[in-house]
Design a protein around this motif. Structure first.
Motif, short mmCIF file in Angstrom:
data_model
loop_
_atom_site.label_atom_id
_atom_site.label_comp_id
_atom_site.label_asym_id
_atom_site.label_seq_id
_atom_site.Cartn_x
_atom_site.Cartn_y
_atom_site.Cartn_z
N HIS A 21 0.81 -1.22 0.00
CA HIS A 21 0.00 0.00 0.00
C HIS A 21 0.85 1.27 0.00
CE1 HIS A 21 -4.31 -1.11 0.43
NE2 HIS A 21 -3.78 -2.29 0.68
N THR A 22 2.10 1.16 0.38
CA THR A 22 2.97 2.35 0.37
C THR A 22 3.88 2.39 -0.85
OG1 THR A 22 4.59 1.20 1.76
CG2 THR A 22 2.96 2.58 2.88
N GLN A 23 4.22 1.21 -1.41
CA GLN A 23 5.12 1.16 -2.56
C GLN A 23 4.42 0.82 -3.87
OE1 GLN A 23 8.23 2.19 -1.99
NE2 GLN A 23 7.54 2.43 0.14
N ASN A 28 5.07 -6.84 -3.54
CA ASN A 28 4.26 -7.63 -2.60
C ASN A 28 2.80 -7.76 -3.07
OD1 ASN A 28 6.67 -7.44 -1.28
ND2 ASN A 28 5.84 -6.71 0.66
N TYR A 29 2.63 -8.38 -4.25
CA TYR A 29 1.31 -8.52 -4.86
C TYR A 29 0.53 -9.73 -4.33
CZ TYR A 29 2.78 -5.27 -8.59
OH TYR A 29 3.20 -4.18 -9.31
N SER A 30 1.19 -10.66 -3.68
CA SER A 30 0.56 -11.94 -3.33
C SER A 30 -0.69 -11.74 -2.48
CB SER A 30 1.54 -12.82 -2.57
OG SER A 30 2.58 -13.25 -3.42
N LEU A 31 -1.57 -12.73 -2.55
CA LEU A 31 -2.79 -12.71 -1.74
C LEU A 31 -2.42 -12.93 -0.28
CD1 LEU A 31 -5.83 -12.60 -1.39
CD2 LEU A 31 -5.96 -15.00 -2.09
N PHE A 32 -2.20 -14.19 0.13
CA PHE A 32 -1.80 -14.49 1.50
C PHE A 32 -0.45 -15.21 1.56
CE2 PHE A 32 -6.62 -15.22 1.83
CZ PHE A 32 -6.86 -13.87 2.03
N MET A 33 0.01 -15.74 0.42
CA MET A 33 1.22 -16.56 0.37
C MET A 33 2.31 -15.86 -0.44
SD MET A 33 -0.63 -20.25 -0.25
CE MET A 33 0.91 -21.15 -0.25
N PRO A 34 3.33 -15.32 0.21
CA PRO A 34 4.38 -14.57 -0.50
C PRO A 34 5.20 -15.37 -1.48
CG PRO A 34 4.39 -14.07 1.86
CD PRO A 34 3.48 -15.24 1.67
N ILE A 35 5.02 -16.68 -1.53
CA ILE A 35 5.86 -17.52 -2.38
C ILE A 35 5.82 -17.06 -3.84
CG2 ILE A 35 4.02 -19.23 -2.74
CD1 ILE A 35 6.25 -21.36 -2.79
N LYS A 74 12.22 -5.21 -1.02
CA LYS A 74 13.49 -5.43 -0.32
C LYS A 74 13.43 -5.04 1.15
CE LYS A 74 15.35 -0.93 -1.75
NZ LYS A 74 16.45 -0.24 -2.47
N ASN A 75 12.43 -4.23 1.51
CA ASN A 75 12.32 -3.78 2.90
C ASN A 75 11.36 -4.63 3.73
OD1 ASN A 75 14.04 -1.46 2.60
ND2 ASN A 75 12.37 -0.47 1.48
N SER A 76 10.89 -5.73 3.18
CA SER A 76 9.88 -6.54 3.87
C SER A 76 10.37 -7.03 5.23
CB SER A 76 9.46 -7.73 3.00
OG SER A 76 8.83 -7.29 1.82
N ASP A 77 11.57 -7.60 5.26
CA ASP A 77 12.09 -8.16 6.52
C ASP A 77 12.39 -7.07 7.54
OD1 ASP A 77 11.87 -10.70 5.50
OD2 ASP A 77 13.96 -10.83 4.87
N SER A 78 13.01 -5.99 7.11
CA SER A 78 13.38 -4.92 8.05
C SER A 78 12.16 -4.23 8.63
CB SER A 78 14.29 -3.90 7.36
OG SER A 78 13.65 -3.30 6.25
N LEU A 79 11.13 -3.99 7.80
CA LEU A 79 9.91 -3.36 8.32
C LEU A 79 9.22 -4.28 9.31
CD1 LEU A 79 7.93 -0.99 8.25
CD2 LEU A 79 6.73 -2.14 6.38
N TYR A 80 9.20 -5.57 9.02
CA TYR A 80 8.60 -6.53 9.94
C TYR A 80 9.28 -6.50 11.30
CZ TYR A 80 7.70 -11.12 12.03
OH TYR A 80 7.39 -12.14 12.90
N GLU A 81 10.60 -6.55 11.31
CA GLU A 81 11.35 -6.56 12.56
C GLU A 81 11.23 -5.24 13.31
OE1 GLU A 81 15.31 -7.76 11.67
OE2 GLU A 81 14.71 -9.77 10.98
#
Length: 619
Positions: free
Chosen positions: A252-254, A258-265, A275-282
Motif C-alpha cells: 500500500h505504500t510502494q 508484494n502482490y501476493s494474496l496471503f502466500m508470499p511464495i 526489499k524492505n519486507s524483513d526490516s519493516l517486519y522486525e
C-alpha cells in the motif's frame, strides 16, 4: 472512488442505502420455512445457516476493526504513521456490501447446483482439497490478476479506489469496486465449487475457508504487526506460506511490490518481493507503546455511546452522536457491557492525534453519565480518575485535561483534590474552564447589550458573567438566589447584574438545569448559547441552538476520523482543546480547581494556534 471509475463500480443495491439487506429476505423466509415447517427431507441445515453465518462474519470483522483501532492508538507495533481522516472512513463505510454479495451468491448457488443441498457437517477430504486448491490455483491466479489491476488502465478505473487508503484498517481489505469483487468471488469459488461437484464439500469446509479469507484479509490490513517472530524461527519456510501485516503494508505504500494474496511464495518466484519486507517486519515488532504529550480523559455518556466512540462502529462514530433506533437491537451486548464495566472496568486508549510537535491521546473511563450522579459510585469513579492521572504521570505525559463529568465540583472540586493529594505531580491538570468561558464570551453577537444567564452556576458561568459585566453587557438572571451568588463572585461592574421576572431577551447563555418551561417561554428567534459540557434539549424549532463551547481544529491537526460526542466533524470541545493549548504554550502550572486563566489569554492562544471560532449564522 477510483480516479476514472469504470463500469460496474457501484454496488447494484446502492440506492437502497441502509435497507440493502432486505434483498436477502426471500431466502431468509424460504430457508427458515423449509427447515422449521417443511418436510423432513427438505430440511437443509447449510441453507438455514447462511444468514447466521453472515452475522458471524460481521461480528468477526468488527472485532478486528476495534482491535486495530485500539492497538494503533496505543502505538505498540504500529506499522504506518500516516493519518486516517473522515474521507477514508466514508469510503470504507460500505464494507458489509461484500458480505451481502457473498450471502446472495451462496443462496443462488445452493439453488442452482443440486449437489450443494444438504451438505454434511464435516468431511476431512474436502477440507484438505480446499486448502490445496487455495494454495495452488487461487493464489496463483490472484497474483496475476492483482498485477494486472496495477496496469494504469485498470488501476485508474478500479484498483486505485482500494489504494486510496495508505494507512489501512482491517476493512480496507474489502473496499473494492463491484467489478473487482465479482472476479474475487469467482476465484474464491474455485475450491468451494470443486468440492461440491466432487461431493467432498461440507458445511465445515465452507465456514472454515470463508472465515480463513476474512481472517487473513483483516490481519493483513490491520496496520500493526502481530505475527510473532518465533513462528518463522521455528519453521523458516513459513515466510513463503503466510504474509504479515507489515508485508502487505508495503504494497500500500510502494504499490509495485508484494502482490501476493496471503502466500508470499509467488512474489519470491516472480521477483516482486519488496526489499524492505524483513526490516519493516522486525522494526514494527520492536515498536513500543507511544507516550503522548497530552492526554484527554473523558468517559462514556449513554449505553449507546459505546458504539459511537472511535473503537465502536466506525460509520456511527464518524457522525455527531445521536440515538439510533437500530442500535436498540444490540441491547444484549449493550447490557452485557454496562453490567461488566460496573464490576470490572479499566481506562483505555481510544484515539491518537498529532498536532504540530505534539502527540495526543484520548483515554476513556468505562463509566456513564448516570453513575456520576450516584453518590455510591463517586469514590470508585474518583479512584479511576486518580489511577489514570498517576499512570499518565508515570509514563511522562506533560498535560492531562479532564473532560465531561470527570471534573465536576461535586466529584473532585474541578480536579483540585488530586493536586492536594499529590502535590509533587509532574503532569499538569487542566479543566478547560477558562477556554470554555472565553469561547462563550466571544460567540455572543457583537451588537448584544444584554444576555440572560440561566442554568446551574458553575465555575464557567461565574467567569462568563464576570467577563460580560466588565465588557459593559447586562447579565440578567431570573432567580434571586442565582443573582445573589453572581453578585458575590463578580468583581467589576456588578451593577450590570440584573434580576428580572420576564424572558424577553433574545440571547440566552444556558447551562445544565435549564428547565423545559423556561425554553418554551423564550421569545421567538432566541439564540441559546450553552456554557455546559452537555447541550440543552432542543424544544423549539423557531429558535437557534448553538453547540457547546468548541472550535474548529486547524487543517494540520491530523488523524481525526471520529466525532467528539455530539460535535460536528473536526470540531473539538473547549475542555479537550485546553490541554493541547496548555502544552503548546508551555504553561507550568495546573489549570484546575479555583485557578482560572485570563479569558483574553485563553482566547488569544486558541486563535494563534490555528483554531477557528464557530460563529452564529446571521439571519
Amino acid at each position: 472512488m477510483a480516479s476514472k471509475p469504470g463500469i460496474l463500480t457501484d454496488w447494484p443495491w446502492k440506492p437502497l442505502g441502509n435497507f440493502k439487506f432486505v434483498i436477502l429476505s426471500p431466502w431468509v423466509i424460504h430457508s427458515s420455512y423449509l427447515y422449521f415447517r417443511g418436510e423432513e427431507d427438505k430440511r437443509d441445515l447449510g441453507y438455514v445457516l447462511i444468514f447466521p453465518f453472515l452475522l458471524l462474519r460481521m461480528i468477526h470483522n468488527q472485532i478486528w476493526i476495534s482491535l486495530s483501532r485500539y492497538q494503533t492508538a496505543k502505538g505498540t507495533k504500529r506499522i504506518v504513521d500516516k493519518p486516517i481522516e473522515f474521507e477514508q472512513v466514508d469510503r470504507e463505510s460500505s464494507w458489509d456490501d461484500q458480505i451481502l454479495f457473498n450471502g446472495l451468491l451462496l443462496c443462488l448457488g445452493r439453488m442452482g447446483v443440486a449437489k450443494g443441498e444438504n451438505l454434511p457437517l464435516w468431511r476431512t477430504d474436502g477440507v484438505v482439497m480446499t486448502a490445496l486448491l487455495h494454495a495452488g490455483p487461487v493464489e496463483f491466479l490472484y497474483y496475476w490478476f492483482h498485477r494486472a489491476l496495477h496496469h494504469h488502465f485498470l488501476y485508474s478505473r478500479y484498483h486505485s479506489h482500494h489504494h486510496s487508503s495508505i494507512a489501512t484498517e482491517p476493512i480496507t481489505s474489502v473496499i473494492h469496486p463491484f467489478a473487482e469483487h465479482i472476479v474475487y468471488f469467482l476465484l474464491f469459488t474455485i475450491p468451494l465449487l470443486v468440492t461440491v461437484l466432487t461431493e467432498t464439500a461440507s458445511i465445515g469446509s465452507f465456514v472454515i475457508y470463508i472465515m480463513f479469507i476474512d481472517f487473513m484479509n483483516n490481519m493483513g490490513h490491520c496496520n500493526f504487526e502481530l505475527v510473532p517472530k518465533t513462528l518463522f524461527s521455528i519453521f523458516p519456510p513459513l515466510k513463503y506460506l503466510i504474509y504479515t501485516p507489515s508485508y502487505h503494508s508495503l504494497h500500500h505504500t510502494q504499490f509495485r511490490t508484494n502482490y501476493s494474496l496471503f502466500m508470499p511464495i509467488y512474489d519470491y518466484i516472480y521477483g516482486t518481493v519488496d526489499k524492505n519486507s524483513d526490516s519493516l517486519y522486525e522494526n514494527s515488532l520492536l515498536r513500543e507503546e507511544e507516550v503522548p504529550h497530552v492526554v484527554h480523559l473523558t468517559h462514556l455518556t449513554t449505553p449507546q455511546s459505546i458504539y459511537h466512540m472511535r473503537l465502536g462502529l466506525a460509520a456511527v462514530a464518524s457522525h455527531p452522536f445521536a440515538s439510533k433506533w437500530w442500535l436498540t437491537l444490540l441491547w444484549p451486548f449493550t447490557s452485557f457491557y454496562v453490567l461488566a464495566t460496573s464490576f470490572y472496568g479499566l481506562t483505555f486508549v481510544s484515539e491518537r492525534n498529532t498536532f504540530k510537535a505534539l502527540v495526543l491521546q484520548s483515554w476513556v473511563l468505562p463509566t456513564f453519565n448516570l453513575q456520576y450522579f450516584m453518590k455510591g459510585r463517586r469514590e470508585a469513579i474518583n479512584n479511576l480518575i486518580e489511577a489514570a492521572i498517576l499512570d499518565a504521570d508515570k509514563k511522562g505525559v506533560k498535560v492531562l485535561s479532564l473532560g465531561l463529568l470527570n471534573q465536576e465540583k461535586e466529584l473532585n472540586e474541578y480536579g483540585e483534590i488530586y493536586i492536594q493529594k499529590y502535590p509533587k505531580l509532574k503532569i499538569k491538570l487542566v479543566d478547560g474552564s477558562s477556554l470554555a468561558a472565553a469561547i462563550v464570551v466571544n460567540t455572543i453577537p457583537k451588537a448584544t447589550t444584554e444576555v440572560l444567564l440561566r442554568g446551574h452556576l458553575s465555575k464557567v458561568a461565574y467567569a462568563i458573567a464576570d467577563a460580560l459585566c466588565q465588557l459593559g453587557l447586562q447579565v440578567v438572571t431570573l432567580y434571586e438566589n442565582e443573582h445573589k451568588k453572581l453578585k458575590s463572585k463578580v468583581t467589576t461592574n456588578s451593577d450590570n447584574l440584573v434580576l428580572a421576572k420576564t424572558t424577553t431577551h433574545k440571547i440566552w447563555i444556558v447551562g445544565d438545569g435549564l428547565e423545559d418551561f423556561e425554553q418554551l417561554n423564550a421569545p421567538k428567534g432566541t439564540i441559546f448559547i450553552p456554557y455546559s459540557q452537555f447541550p440543552p434539549k432542543r424544544l423549539r424549532k423557531d429558535c437557534y441552538y448553538h453547540i457547546t463551547p468548541s472550535m474548529m481544529v486547524p487543517s494540520s491537526f491530523e488523524n481525526i476520523d471520529s466525532c467528539e460526542n455530539w460535535l460536528p466533524r473536526r470540531v473539538m470541545s473547549a475542555w479537550r482543546m485546553a490541554g493541547i493549548l496548555h502544552a503548546l504554550e508551555g504553561r507550568e502550572m495546573h489549570e484546575c480547581g479555583e485557578t482560572m486563566l485570563s479569558l483574553e489569554e485563553a482566547w488569544r492562544a486558541s486563535l494563534q494556534n490555528g483554531f477557528l471560532p464557530l460563529e452564529i449564522p446571521s439571519k
